[in-house]
Design a protein around this motif. Structure first.
Motif, PDB file in Angstrom:
ATOM      1  N   LYS A 107      -6.470   4.849   0.999  1.00 36.00           N
ATOM      2  CA  LYS A 107      -5.236   4.162   0.655  1.00 36.00           C
ATOM      3  C   LYS A 107      -5.307   3.544  -0.742  1.00 36.00           C
TER       4      LYS A 107
ATOM      5  N   SER B 144       0.850  -1.191   0.000  1.00 41.33           N
ATOM      6  CA  SER B 144       0.000   0.000   0.000  1.00 41.33           C
ATOM      7  C   SER B 144       0.882   1.235   0.000  1.00 41.33           C
TER       8      SER B 144
ATOM      9  N   LEU C 218      -1.724  -3.470   4.971  1.00 42.04           N
ATOM     10  CA  LEU C 218      -2.339  -2.376   5.720  1.00 42.04           C
ATOM     11  C   LEU C 218      -2.067  -2.480   7.216  1.00 42.04           C
TER      12      LEU C 218
ATOM     13  N   LEU D  84      -9.108   1.544   2.442  1.00 45.18           N
ATOM     14  CA  LEU D  84      -8.671   1.283   1.071  1.00 45.18           C
ATOM     15  C   LEU D  84      -9.713   1.714   0.036  1.00 45.18           C
TER      16      LEU D  84
ATOM     17  N   CYS E  31       2.228   4.849   0.693  1.00 50.18           N
ATOM     18  CA  CYS E  31       2.217   5.767   1.823  1.00 50.18           C
ATOM     19  C   CYS E  31       2.629   7.165   1.369  1.00 50.18           C
TER      20      CYS E  31
ATOM     21  N   PRO F 171       0.251   0.790   8.260  1.00 45.80           N
ATOM     22  CA  PRO F 171      -0.446   2.022   8.626  1.00 45.80           C
ATOM     23  C   PRO F 171      -1.360   1.842   9.843  1.00 45.80           C
TER      24      PRO F 171
END
Length: 419
Positions: free
Chosen positions: A364, A37, A145, A341, A39, A148
């Motif tokens: 995200k 993912s 994930l 997401l 960032c 995060p």
């Protein structure tokens, strides 16, 4: 072993390339990176190049693989680590290594180790620090994930309250208290709400603020006040731009008590001021959002610091224990990282997605490294499905899960591309 990866050569210089990995050493581990993912920290690093504290000075000669919110499967284990790790295990990673005080980390500093790649070699310091973690959930995106989510969890653990005249700090948010999540209708804010509803020391009330009706509506769709109420928590979404005096309105929602824990999720001065003014006695404000401006400041009420025992701190990322907690809660379905997401894509979309990240709406963005696919909003699956059977099926699978990305959709996507 060849890998295909997005590498940074310097400021604003990302390239998608295929190259050979070196031969695996006894103290290293070869992994297949399935998902990563994206960032905002990656965007910040690319905008600074070798001026960034984690990017090596010689990055132009030794480009680094970007991305650090990675998950995948172990392919080969060096002789030194075969007692703990086996081929076929799913993994996640704590990227904040701080190895012997060094700022270097995957996604910023390593030639053969980063999230936006098909294959990686994990160096020995990662295993030495216990930062390579096994994930037992049913998806890869849940593990990606986890990083995060661990930052969110770290923020909750870092907040503290005091015992008058005993010089004790009680770590964590206040049980049965009021929490305000300011600028909280984005992906990290949603994760913060989801976590608050899952922990043992639940608050009595959570207020989430934003200035966008669309973001607030999306947040309320996926984490409903009704769901919160069943868990004994009052959840209220507030568009503060609708009020001439938002402070008065937000305080009124607590019958004048104020907020025991305030999280500021956007680096905006008025939000910092609001957070400070909303604090109850012994309230803790966590400035969670990382500014890019090194001179970013905001006024706070020092009278209240002195007489009302308010305190202000900041947290930036979680530790390995926070990530273990995130992965465990995700695997047990106690939290649902999917609420963060909004977009799915393939490795070929990574460069454009990173470079334009601040301008892409939604939450995200998740990249599957072994496929080619434009960055696509989950909300667009239905329309795209009118002409493309892949998106038609993905839309059906997403709708089965209230419009959220899920393990079933991921499995179908990966099988479609023979990953």
């Amino acid at each position: 072993m060849k890998t295909r990866a997005v590498r940074m050569y310097g400021k604003d210089d990302l390239r998608l390339e295929e190259f050979d990995l070196p031969e695996l050493k006894d103290d290293e581990i070869l992994v297949k990176v399935v998902s990563d993912s994206i960032c905002m920290s990656t965007y910040k690093a690319v905008k600074q190049g070798n001026k960034h504290k984690r990017v090596p000075e010689n990055v132009a000669e030794h480009p680094v693989i970007v991305g650090h919110e990675m998950a995948g499967v172990i392919v080969e284990v060096g002789a030194k680590h075969q007692d703990k790790f086996k081929a076929g295990m799913k993994f996640s990673l704590q990227p904040a290594l701080n190895y012997k005080g060094s700022p270097y980390a995957p996604g910023y500093s390593y030639e053969y180790f980063g999230g936006n790649a098909t294959y990686n070699i994990i160096p020995p310091e990662v295993m030495e620090l216990g930062c390579l973690l096994i994930y037992e959930g049913d998806s890869y995106y849940g593990a990606s994930l986890g990083e995060p989510m661990s930052c969110i969890i770290g923020g909750y653990h870092a907040n503290y309250h005091t015992v008058p005249y005993k010089y004790e700090h009680i770590m964590g948010t206040k049980k049965g208290g009021n929490i305000a999540i300011l600028g909280g209708a984005g992906p990290m804010g949603l994760g913060a709400v989801d976590y608050a509803l899952a922990i043992e020391n639940k608050p009595l009330k959570i207020i989430v603020t934003d200035i966008s009706d669309d973001r607030l509506a999306r947040a309320a769709k996926f984490i409903t006040p009704e769901k919160a109420a069943k868990l004994g928590v009052e959840l209220i979404y507030v568009n503060t731009s609708n009020y001439a005096d938002p402070i008065a309105h937000l305080k009124e929602l607590t019958d004048g008590h104020g907020y025991d824990d305030v999280f500021v999720y956007a680096p905006v001065v008025p939000l910092v001021e609001q957070g400070d003014q909303l604090l109850a006695y012994d309230g803790c404000m966590n400035f969670f959002a990382g500014p890019t401006d090194t001179k970013f400041t905001g006024p706070i009420n020092l009278y209240n610091v002195h007489y009302n025992n308010t305190h202000i701190m900041g947290s930036t990322g979680g530790n390995t224990d926070d990530l273990i907690e995130a992965l465990d809660m995700s695997a047990k379905n106690l939290i649902n990282p999917s609420v963060m997401l909004t977009h799915i894509g393939g490795l070929d979309c990574t460069i454009d997605a990173v470079m334009d990240l601040p301008n892409i709406p939604g939450g995200k963005k998740l990249v599957y490294n072994h496929i080619n696919m434009p960055l696509t909003a989950i909300d667009d699956f239905e329309k795209l499905g009118e002409a493309d059977p892949l998106f038609k099926k993905l839309h059906e699978l997403v709708e089965k899960h209230s419009g959220l990305w899920n393990a079933e959709a991921e499995a179908y996507l990966l099988s479609y591309f023979n990953v």
